[in-house]
Design a protein around this motif. Structure first.
Motif: not given
Length: 298
Positions: A141-149
């Protein structure tokens, strides 16, 4: 000799941990032994302390990073389900139907144990799963959300939507996870009956010890070089802990290739305009965070 802010923070952490240990590990068990606190109340305190561990996670992500996550219950629930699956299998054969599978599976006309339930017959695997499964879900979840800022209000709404979707998924009987009733009617753990006062006392002591350990770990993280001033303030742009590097307004950059960048940002931060100083400091924090992880700077 006067103590530094970091030393004072460590002293406060040890003092708070000592007070918690005195109350939770000595005070309440002694009160239960003398009959001042009932077994039911002690068991209830165990639930409160378990929820306090969840509150520590909320304080860490919201209080120190400024990220409002409305989906922390996802990870708390995944860990609980991992241990609950073991407890259900431990209690199999002791229910109403006496089958080798949990009773709710008999209601749903399931004839054999699903494959993803089989590993949780082992207590060590259940303990490891209660840690790794939530960590893996948080990483995805963190990768998918923070990667998109994604941040701010949008992140809060997104995590709430993910939490609601997870709740709907776990409510489906096809998942064989108890449906709307969840996992209930636990009988024993490691062969010890959960209704026995001795078992409840042991579980309370374990929960209290884990709470104190989590508190000390969170305080260490927020005061260490890993958490402050590198990771945690990188999202919020300000440091809430007594860190000498943050107090001086400069971050140590150990990569020689970044020294000129750090010098330029420090020069911009020294200007008398507060808004520009804050912006330069935020950029410097983010640069240090990115290069530390990308180039594995220790």
């Amino acid at each position: 000799m006067q103590s530094t802010p970091i030393e004072k923070s460590r002293q406060r952490t040890l003092m708070t941990a000592g007070v918690l240990a005195l109350i939770l590990l000595i005070g309440l068990p002694v009160g239960n032994a003398y009959g001042w606190i009932t077994d039911y109340s002690l068991n209830l305190f165990s639930k409160y302390l378990a929820l306090a561990i969840l509150a520590l996670g909320m304080d860490l992500i919201w209080g120190y990073t400024g990220i409002l996550s409305l989906g922390q219950a996802i990870f708390f629930g995944l860990g609980a389900y991992a241990m609950g699956m073991y407890l259900m299998l431990e209690s199999s054969g002791k229910g109403v139907y006496g089958e080798a599978i949990p009773d709710f599976m008999v209601w749903n006309r399931v004839t054999e144990l699903p494959l993803y339930w089989v590993p949780f017959k082992s207590f060590p695997i259940a303990v490891i799963g209660s840690i790794l499964v939530p960590a893996a879900a948080a990483a995805v979840i963190g990768f998918l959300t923070f990667r998109r800022r994604v941040g701010g209000t949008y992140f809060a709404i997104l995590t709430q939507a993910i939490a609601f979707a997870t709740w709907l998924m776990f409510n489906r009987n096809e998942m064989n996870l108890g449906g709307t009733n969840g996992l209930t009617d636990f009988k024993s753990v490691l062969g010890f009956s959960l209704s026995e006062p001795g078992t409840q006392w042991t579980l309370y002591m374990l929960t209290a010890f884990l709470l104190i350990a989590c508190y000390v770990g969170c305080r260490w993280l927020t005061g260490s070089k890993i958490g402050c001033p590198t990771v945690l303030p990188a999202y919020r742009g300000s440091c809430g802990t007594a860190c000498s590097a943050c107090a001086a307004g400069r971050l140590p950059v150990r990569n020689p290739r970044l020294k000129h960048v750090n010098a330029w940002l420090n020069a911009k931060a020294s200007t008398p305009r507060p808004a520009q100083q804050r912006e330069a400091r935020n950029v410097r924090i983010r640069l240090h965070y990115l290069y530390r992880w990308r180039h594995r700077i220790v």
